[in-house]
Structures are given as structure tokens and as C-alpha cells.
Motif scaffolding. Structure first.
Motif, mmCIF file in Angstrom:
data_model
loop_
_atom_site.group_PDB
_atom_site.id
_atom_site.type_symbol
_atom_site.label_atom_id
_atom_site.label_comp_id
_atom_site.label_asym_id
_atom_site.label_seq_id
_atom_site.Cartn_x
_atom_site.Cartn_y
_atom_site.Cartn_z
ATOM 1 N N THR A 88 0.786 -1.300 -0.008
ATOM 2 C CA THR A 88 0.229 -0.083 0.302
ATOM 3 C C THR A 88 0.873 1.416 0.109
ATOM 4 O OG1 THR A 88 -0.183 0.082 2.374
ATOM 5 C CG2 THR A 88 -1.693 -1.251 1.070
ATOM 6 N N ARG A 89 2.140 1.079 0.097
ATOM 7 C CA ARG A 89 3.152 2.320 0.209
ATOM 8 C C ARG A 89 4.172 1.883 -0.821
ATOM 9 N NH1 ARG A 89 3.461 5.335 5.072
ATOM 10 N NH2 ARG A 89 4.618 6.673 3.862
ATOM 11 N N TRP A 90 5.242 2.793 -0.959
ATOM 12 C CA TRP A 90 6.560 2.556 -1.675
ATOM 13 C C TRP A 90 7.077 1.398 -1.112
ATOM 14 C CZ3 TRP A 90 9.541 6.686 -4.644
ATOM 15 C CH2 TRP A 90 8.515 7.817 -5.120
ATOM 16 N N VAL A 91 7.585 0.640 -2.151
ATOM 17 C CA VAL A 91 8.648 -0.440 -1.687
ATOM 18 C C VAL A 91 9.777 0.154 -2.132
ATOM 19 C CG1 VAL A 91 8.948 -2.685 -2.481
ATOM 20 C CG2 VAL A 91 6.592 -2.112 -2.528
ATOM 21 N N LEU A 92 10.683 -0.158 -1.195
ATOM 22 C CA LEU A 92 12.095 0.440 -1.163
ATOM 23 C C LEU A 92 13.057 -0.689 -1.423
ATOM 24 C CD1 LEU A 92 11.944 3.462 1.275
ATOM 25 C CD2 LEU A 92 11.701 3.252 -1.556
ATOM 26 N N SER A 93 12.636 -1.879 -1.245
ATOM 27 C CA SER A 93 13.729 -3.087 -1.215
ATOM 28 C C SER A 93 12.984 -4.355 -1.805
ATOM 29 C CB SER A 93 14.326 -3.288 0.194
ATOM 30 O OG SER A 93 15.427 -4.146 0.021
ATOM 31 N N VAL A 94 13.846 -5.096 -2.212
ATOM 32 C CA VAL A 94 13.441 -6.311 -3.074
ATOM 33 C C VAL A 94 14.746 -7.389 -2.856
ATOM 34 C CG1 VAL A 94 13.618 -6.048 -5.209
ATOM 35 C CG2 VAL A 94 12.164 -7.785 -4.535
ATOM 36 N N ARG A 103 10.858 -14.792 -2.752
ATOM 37 C CA ARG A 103 11.216 -13.305 -2.817
ATOM 38 C C ARG A 103 10.736 -12.756 -1.603
ATOM 39 N NH1 ARG A 103 10.114 -16.329 -6.592
ATOM 40 N NH2 ARG A 103 10.646 -15.874 -8.591
ATOM 41 N N ALA A 104 11.299 -11.557 -1.220
ATOM 42 C CA ALA A 104 10.857 -10.574 -0.076
ATOM 43 C C ALA A 104 10.915 -9.244 -0.460
ATOM 44 C CB ALA A 104 12.021 -10.962 1.268
ATOM 45 N N SER A 105 9.843 -8.595 0.089
ATOM 46 C CA SER A 105 9.921 -7.091 -0.465
ATOM 47 C C SER A 105 9.475 -6.283 0.842
ATOM 48 C CB SER A 105 8.538 -6.780 -1.702
ATOM 49 O OG SER A 105 7.862 -7.457 -1.220
ATOM 50 N N GLY A 106 10.085 -4.998 1.051
ATOM 51 C CA GLY A 106 10.004 -4.208 2.173
ATOM 52 C C GLY A 106 9.434 -2.909 1.727
ATOM 53 N N PRO A 107 8.515 -2.528 2.110
ATOM 54 C CA PRO A 107 7.593 -1.070 1.610
ATOM 55 C C PRO A 107 7.821 0.015 3.074
ATOM 56 C CG PRO A 107 5.767 -2.367 2.239
ATOM 57 C CD PRO A 107 7.215 -3.271 2.505
ATOM 58 N N LEU A 108 7.329 0.999 2.888
ATOM 59 C CA LEU A 108 7.401 2.139 3.691
ATOM 60 C C LEU A 108 6.221 1.910 4.710
ATOM 61 C CD1 LEU A 108 8.083 5.442 1.752
ATOM 62 C CD2 LEU A 108 9.641 4.254 3.284
ATOM 63 N N ASP A 109 5.339 0.967 4.383
ATOM 64 C CA ASP A 109 4.328 0.796 5.597
ATOM 65 C C ASP A 109 4.657 -0.116 6.696
ATOM 66 O OD1 ASP A 109 4.154 -1.997 4.454
ATOM 67 O OD2 ASP A 109 2.340 -1.789 3.280
ATOM 68 N N GLY A 110 5.958 -0.440 6.801
ATOM 69 C CA GLY A 110 6.252 -1.262 7.957
ATOM 70 C C GLY A 110 6.185 -2.859 7.897
ATOM 71 N N ARG A 111 5.509 -3.333 6.752
ATOM 72 C CA ARG A 111 5.244 -4.784 6.484
ATOM 73 C C ARG A 111 6.483 -5.414 5.678
ATOM 74 N NH1 ARG A 111 0.372 -6.059 3.869
ATOM 75 N NH2 ARG A 111 0.778 -4.703 2.494
#
Length: 115
Positions: A88-94, A103-111
Motif C-alpha cells: 500500500t506504500r512505496w516499496v524500497l527493497s526487494v 522473494r521478500a519485499s519491504g515497503p514504507l508501510d512497515g510490513r
């Protein structure tokens, strides 16, 4: 690229890199020749923030992250493999697991999403 490069990743063969940019594209480069080898991949509506390459360099698991969308490319055919719209927010890392199956992804929404 026509704007800043936001991410770079090597392929396992160390012969190629993929670059992500704020110009809404991915490009694949031949490191030795310093020449464009593939792309631009242009399915993006915003700047690309992160990129990862599968551990086996198969081309089937090249991934890029943009705002809330994860797009996986088949590098050899230059076709989109799939889109994942889970954030729901920008994803900054994958990143990819060492075996390339997850795969793992990390956004600005803390999840963090494992997929």
C-alpha cells in the motif's frame, strides 16, 4: 537512463548488471563492453526504487520494485512474467532467497511480504 539511477544489481555471471531508474525504466548492461544489452523495460508508472536478480541468472526471476507494484520480468524474452499488487506504500527493497524460489519485499508501510 534519462534520470538518476536508483538501484543496481549484478547477475550471477558477473557479466551483466541491471539498473533501475527514476526515469521509470530498467536496463540490462554488458559490463565488459559497457553497452546496453536489454531494455528499456517500460511497464512502470513511477520511478523504479529497487531491483534484484535471481540467484540462477535464469532470466525468469528478475524483479523490480516500483510504487506498490512488483513486476517480475523474463529477461530472455523481455516479457513481463507477472505483477504483484500487495503493498500500500512505496516499496524500497526487494530480494531473492538463495535458492531463487522466494522473494521478500519491504515497503514504507512497515510490513515485509514473503512471496
Amino acid at each position: 537512463h534519462t534520470q538518476e539511477v536508483s538501484a543496481v544489481a549484478f547477475f550471477k555471471d558477473s557479466r551483466r548488471i541491471v539498473t533501475a531508474s527514476e526515469d521509470k525504466t530498467l536496463r540490462i548492461w554488458d559490463v565488459e563492453k559497457r553497452a546496453l544489452e536489454g531494455g528499456p523495460f517500460e511497464e512502470y508508472t513511477d520511478g523504479v526504487k529497487s531491483v534484484a536478480v535471481s540467484p540462477d541468472d535464469s532470466g525468469e526471476a528478475n524483479g523490480a520494485i516500483i510504487i506498490i507494484i512488483i513486476i517480475q520480468w523474463d529477461v530472455d524474452s523481455k516479457q513481463m512474467a507477472f505483477k504483484l499488487l500487495k503493498h500500500t506504500r512505496w516499496v524500497l527493497s526487494v530480494c531473492f532467497s538463495p535458492d531463487g524460489k522466494r522473494r521478500a519485499s519491504g515497503p514504507l508501510d512497515g510490513r515485509v511480504i514473503i512471496w
